[in-house]
Motif scaffolding. Structure first.
Motif, PDB file in Angstrom:
ATOM      1  N   PRO A 126       0.806  -1.228   0.000  1.00 40.35           N
ATOM      2  CA  PRO A 126       0.000   0.000   0.000  1.00 40.35           C
ATOM      3  C   PRO A 126       0.836   1.274   0.000  1.00 40.35           C
ATOM      4  O   PRO A 126       0.544   2.226  -0.734  1.00 40.35           O
ATOM      5  N   GLN A 127       1.885   1.288   0.798  1.00 38.20           N
ATOM      6  CA  GLN A 127       2.729   2.471   0.893  1.00 38.20           C
ATOM      7  C   GLN A 127       3.460   2.719  -0.423  1.00 38.20           C
ATOM      8  O   GLN A 127       3.552   3.856  -0.902  1.00 38.20           O
ATOM      9  N   HIS A 128       3.963   1.657  -1.041  1.00 40.75           N
ATOM     10  CA  HIS A 128       4.684   1.795  -2.309  1.00 40.75           C
ATOM     11  C   HIS A 128       3.748   2.249  -3.420  1.00 40.75           C
ATOM     12  O   HIS A 128       4.089   3.112  -4.237  1.00 40.75           O
ATOM     13  N   PHE A 129       2.553   1.656  -3.459  1.00 35.18           N
ATOM     14  CA  PHE A 129       1.580   1.998  -4.497  1.00 35.18           C
ATOM     15  C   PHE A 129       1.125   3.450  -4.354  1.00 35.18           C
ATOM     16  O   PHE A 129       1.057   4.197  -5.335  1.00 35.18           O
ATOM     17  N   GLU A 130       0.820   3.828  -3.142  1.00 35.70           N
ATOM     18  CA  GLU A 130       0.389   5.206  -2.881  1.00 35.70           C
ATOM     19  C   GLU A 130       1.444   6.205  -3.363  1.00 35.70           C
ATOM     20  O   GLU A 130       1.116   7.207  -4.029  1.00 35.70           O
ATOM     21  N   TYR A 131       2.714   5.927  -3.056  1.00 27.89           N
ATOM     22  CA  TYR A 131       3.769   6.851  -3.463  1.00 27.89           C
ATOM     23  C   TYR A 131       3.922   6.872  -4.986  1.00 27.89           C
ATOM     24  O   TYR A 131       4.062   7.945  -5.597  1.00 27.89           O
ATOM     25  N   ALA A 132       3.900   5.705  -5.621  1.00 27.78           N
ATOM     26  CA  ALA A 132       4.060   5.638  -7.080  1.00 27.78           C
ATOM     27  C   ALA A 132       2.971   6.430  -7.786  1.00 27.78           C
ATOM     28  O   ALA A 132       3.244   7.189  -8.732  1.00 27.78           O
ATOM     29  N   ILE A 133       1.735   6.289  -7.343  1.00 30.91           N
ATOM     30  CA  ILE A 133       0.636   7.012  -7.980  1.00 30.91           C
ATOM     31  C   ILE A 133       0.756   8.511  -7.715  1.00 30.91           C
ATOM     32  O   ILE A 133       0.525   9.341  -8.601  1.00 30.91           O
ATOM     33  N   SER A 134       1.147   8.866  -6.497  1.00 32.32           N
ATOM     34  CA  SER A 134       1.308  10.292  -6.177  1.00 32.32           C
ATOM     35  C   SER A 134       2.364  10.950  -7.052  1.00 32.32           C
ATOM     36  O   SER A 134       2.298  12.155  -7.321  1.00 32.32           O
ATOM     37  N   GLN A 135       3.324  10.151  -7.520  1.00 30.99           N
ATOM     38  CA  GLN A 135       4.402  10.665  -8.366  1.00 30.99           C
ATOM     39  C   GLN A 135       4.117  10.486  -9.862  1.00 30.99           C
ATOM     40  O   GLN A 135       4.987  10.738 -10.698  1.00 30.99           O
ATOM     41  N   GLY A 136       2.908  10.029 -10.205  1.00 32.70           N
ATOM     42  CA  GLY A 136       2.509   9.953 -11.603  1.00 32.70           C
ATOM     43  C   GLY A 136       3.086   8.787 -12.375  1.00 32.70           C
ATOM     44  O   GLY A 136       3.320   8.899 -13.584  1.00 32.70           O
ATOM     45  N   LYS A 137       3.271   7.637 -11.740  1.00 38.18           N
ATOM     46  CA  LYS A 137       3.864   6.470 -12.386  1.00 38.18           C
ATOM     47  C   LYS A 137       2.802   5.425 -12.738  1.00 38.18           C
ATOM     48  O   LYS A 137       1.857   5.211 -11.985  1.00 38.18           O
ATOM     49  N   HIS A 138       2.975   4.754 -13.877  1.00 35.79           N
ATOM     50  CA  HIS A 138       2.194   3.562 -14.185  1.00 35.79           C
ATOM     51  C   HIS A 138       2.730   2.414 -13.327  1.00 35.79           C
ATOM     52  O   HIS A 138       3.930   2.382 -13.008  1.00 35.79           O
ATOM     53  N   VAL A 139       1.863   1.444 -12.991  1.00 41.38           N
ATOM     54  CA  VAL A 139       2.239   0.440 -11.994  1.00 41.38           C
ATOM     55  C   VAL A 139       1.832  -0.964 -12.415  1.00 41.38           C
ATOM     56  O   VAL A 139       0.699  -1.186 -12.857  1.00 41.38           O
ATOM     57  N   PHE A 356       1.728  -2.479 -21.155  1.00 44.93           N
ATOM     58  CA  PHE A 356       2.542  -1.593 -21.993  1.00 44.93           C
ATOM     59  C   PHE A 356       1.808  -1.192 -23.268  1.00 44.93           C
ATOM     60  O   PHE A 356       2.003  -0.080 -23.778  1.00 44.93           O
ATOM     61  N   LYS A 357       0.935  -2.050 -23.763  1.00 49.49           N
ATOM     62  CA  LYS A 357       0.111  -1.669 -24.905  1.00 49.49           C
ATOM     63  C   LYS A 357      -0.797  -0.509 -24.533  1.00 49.49           C
ATOM     64  O   LYS A 357      -0.984   0.449 -25.297  1.00 49.49           O
ATOM     65  N   ALA A 358      -1.376  -0.573 -23.329  1.00 56.01           N
ATOM     66  CA  ALA A 358      -2.245   0.508 -22.866  1.00 56.01           C
ATOM     67  C   ALA A 358      -1.464   1.810 -22.721  1.00 56.01           C
ATOM     68  O   ALA A 358      -1.942   2.889 -23.095  1.00 56.01           O
ATOM     69  N   ILE A 359      -0.265   1.737 -22.186  1.00 59.56           N
ATOM     70  CA  ILE A 359       0.561   2.937 -22.027  1.00 59.56           C
ATOM     71  C   ILE A 359       0.879   3.543 -23.385  1.00 59.56           C
ATOM     72  O   ILE A 359       0.819   4.764 -23.581  1.00 59.56           O
ATOM     73  N   ARG A 360       1.194   2.695 -24.348  1.00 62.13           N
ATOM     74  CA  ARG A 360       1.605   3.178 -25.672  1.00 62.13           C
ATOM     75  C   ARG A 360       0.429   3.703 -26.492  1.00 62.13           C
ATOM     76  O   ARG A 360       0.584   4.671 -27.242  1.00 62.13           O
ATOM     77  N   THR A 361      -0.732   3.073 -26.389  1.00 60.88           N
ATOM     78  CA  THR A 361      -1.851   3.409 -27.275  1.00 60.88           C
ATOM     79  C   THR A 361      -2.825   4.403 -26.677  1.00 60.88           C
ATOM     80  O   THR A 361      -3.658   4.964 -27.385  1.00 60.88           O
ATOM     81  N   GLY A 362      -2.755   4.604 -25.380  1.00 62.32           N
ATOM     82  CA  GLY A 362      -3.711   5.489 -24.730  1.00 62.32           C
ATOM     83  C   GLY A 362      -4.949   4.773 -24.242  1.00 62.32           C
ATOM     84  O   GLY A 362      -5.881   5.411 -23.751  1.00 62.32           O
ATOM     85  N   ALA A 363      -4.986   3.445 -24.388  1.00 57.74           N
ATOM     86  CA  ALA A 363      -6.043   2.686 -23.719  1.00 57.74           C
ATOM     87  C   ALA A 363      -5.805   2.775 -22.215  1.00 57.74           C
ATOM     88  O   ALA A 363      -4.759   3.266 -21.769  1.00 57.74           O
ATOM     89  N   TYR A 364      -6.743   2.298 -21.430  1.00 55.35           N
ATOM     90  CA  TYR A 364      -6.589   2.472 -19.986  1.00 55.35           C
ATOM     91  C   TYR A 364      -6.983   1.214 -19.236  1.00 55.35           C
ATOM     92  O   TYR A 364      -8.060   0.651 -19.452  1.00 55.35           O
ATOM     93  N   ILE A 365      -6.106   0.759 -18.354  1.00 47.23           N
ATOM     94  CA  ILE A 365      -6.351  -0.395 -17.492  1.00 47.23           C
ATOM     95  C   ILE A 365      -6.158   0.034 -16.049  1.00 47.23           C
ATOM     96  O   ILE A 365      -5.159   0.682 -15.715  1.00 47.23           O
TER      97      ILE A 365
END
Length: 437
Positions: A126-139, A356-365
């Protein structure tokens, strides 16, 4: 809704439109990554973390590993050595300055990346995920995503934030990305076996590794090395492994449990080196629409091994397993669907391919919501077996049950949440005495 199976069925059908059991929306060029090379960081460099990096690099030829973090230097070194034998320096570029060791080191690694892999023991997720999202990272994060209720709530909040930021989140409940499960699910959605009214889900095996205590280790070091046997880091095997089968039940029924009751204990795996967790659990999960799922998980050697899910519908039966087995039969025992096991690409690879397909194409998961709620389902089961009481979802979620300290406050000399007595024995949950609510 609790007593109306037709309403429950409508929700089930509606949910089935989600690709891979997650949220995959139409592509948007505004969401697509414009970076030619995506920078990757891995937090947790054990076997699963190393494997996930391999899958990520295979999923996209323009991904480069640039940072690594682990509590232990030897695990990071071993992972980096293994990865460097598979990929050249154009794909693995992690100098000493980007190798981060110890509690709290995850932030430095996450800061270096566009995409992060979270594969530490789940208590820290939870702590790692919260920080990653707060910093704008895909996970990409492994299951389970928490070990206590407070952690589940933190993940749910971060998953909502990810949705607002259009950050992709994939959770390693890979059966939702497995062809045999997806095809069986779609066939059931069309009414092949009617409404699911009951089922049995299993993770019965011989158990996992034990690492002997060394004299030089502090208590924190010992528990971190043997994280599987301590609830604050692992959550017991009903959560760490059996979550896969419980998640399939949630997915196929289209709901999350209303309440749970069950039993469990330590009959075979009773030594000091097995920490505080049980070696067997049996739980009955009751769902809002009336379905009842019997859940078994066992870590006992020389016993029946079974990792599978079986569902009874109003018009037939479904039988599935992670090996690729999937058969649907009618009430008259006619085969409706039988999956060819050879036609089953690795779901571990597929989940990274789709990320990675979603990141590249603009789809969203975004798998964060169901990942957190299936984690909570398994925690609910653990609460029921440890206490011997029936516990409702509402009771559990309204609690502030927390067993994981803030990682940023920990050191190798910190006192863990659970400690042993003078003889090296850890306190074991006792049904009828242990309480959660």
């Amino acid at each position: 809704m609790k007593n109306n199976k037709k309403v429950s069925r409508r929700h089930f059908v509606k949910d089935s439109s989600l690709i891979a059991g997650g949220v995959l929306l139409a592509p948007s060029l505004l969401m697509a990554s414009t970076k030619s090379t995506l920078k990757l960081a891995v937090i947790g460099c054990g076997g699963r973390g190393t494997g996930a990096v391999v899958q990520a690099l295979k999923a996209d030829k323009d991904v480069k590993l640039v940072a690594m973090s682990d509590a232990f230097k030897d695990r990071l070194d071993k992972s980096l050595t293994s990865l460097s034998k598979i990929f050249d320096t154009s794909r693995i570029d992690v100098p000493a300055t980007k190798q981060f060791i110890g509690f709290g080191s995850y932030k430095k690694a996450i800061d270096e990346a566009d995409v992060v892999i979270l594969t530490t023991p789940p208590g820290f997720r939870p702590q790692h995920f919260e920080y990653a999202i707060s910093q704008g990272k895909h996970v990409f994060m492994e299951k389970p995503v928490a070990t206590d209720v407070v952690g589940v709530k933190k993940v749910l909040a971060a998953a909502k934030m990810a949705k607002e930021k259009k950050l992709n989140v994939v959770v390693g409940l890979q059966r939702r990305y497995q062809r045999s499960y997806l095809e069986a699910y779609e066939t059931i959605k069309k009414g092949a076996i009617g409404d699911i009214i009951s089922g049995q889900v299993y993770w019965n095996s011989g158990g996992v590794w034990v690492k002997p205590r060394q004299e030089s280790w502090s208590e924190m070091t010992y528990q971190m090395r043997n994280w599987y046997y301590f609830n604050w880091i692992c959550g017991d095997h009903i959560l760490e492994q059996h979550i896969h089968n419980i998640d399939v039940a949630n997915w196929f029924i289209g709901e999350f449990p209303l309440k749970a009751q069950g039993m469990g204990g330590r009959q075979v795996r009773t030594g000091k080196d097995h920490g505080e967790i049980f070696d067997h659990h049996f739980v009955e999960f009751e769902y809002p629409g009336g379905a009842v799922i019997s859940s078994q998980c066992r870590h006992q050697r020389n016993c029946l091994t079974r990792v599978a899910e079986i569902f009874q519908g109003t018009n037939g039966t479904a039988s599935l397993s992670g090996s690729g087995h999937a058969v649907l039969t009618s009430r008259k025992n006619h085969v409706i669907y039988d999956h060819n096991r050879e036609n089953n690409p690795s779901p571990y690879q597929t989940e990274h391919d789709q990320l990675f397909k979603a990141i590249r194409t603009g789809a969203y998961i975004n798998n964060g919501d169901y990942g957190a709620k299936s984690t909570m389902s398994a925690i609910l089961g653990r609460m029921a077996t440890y206490s011997g009481k029936q516990i409702t979802w509402e009771q559990a979620m309204n609690s502030n049950y927390q067993i994981v300290p803030d990682e940023d406050t920990l050191s190798w000399e910190s006192i863990p949440p659970t400690t042993c007595d003078e003889n090296g024995n850890y306190p074991i949950p006792t049904p009828g005495k242990t309480n959660f609510i």
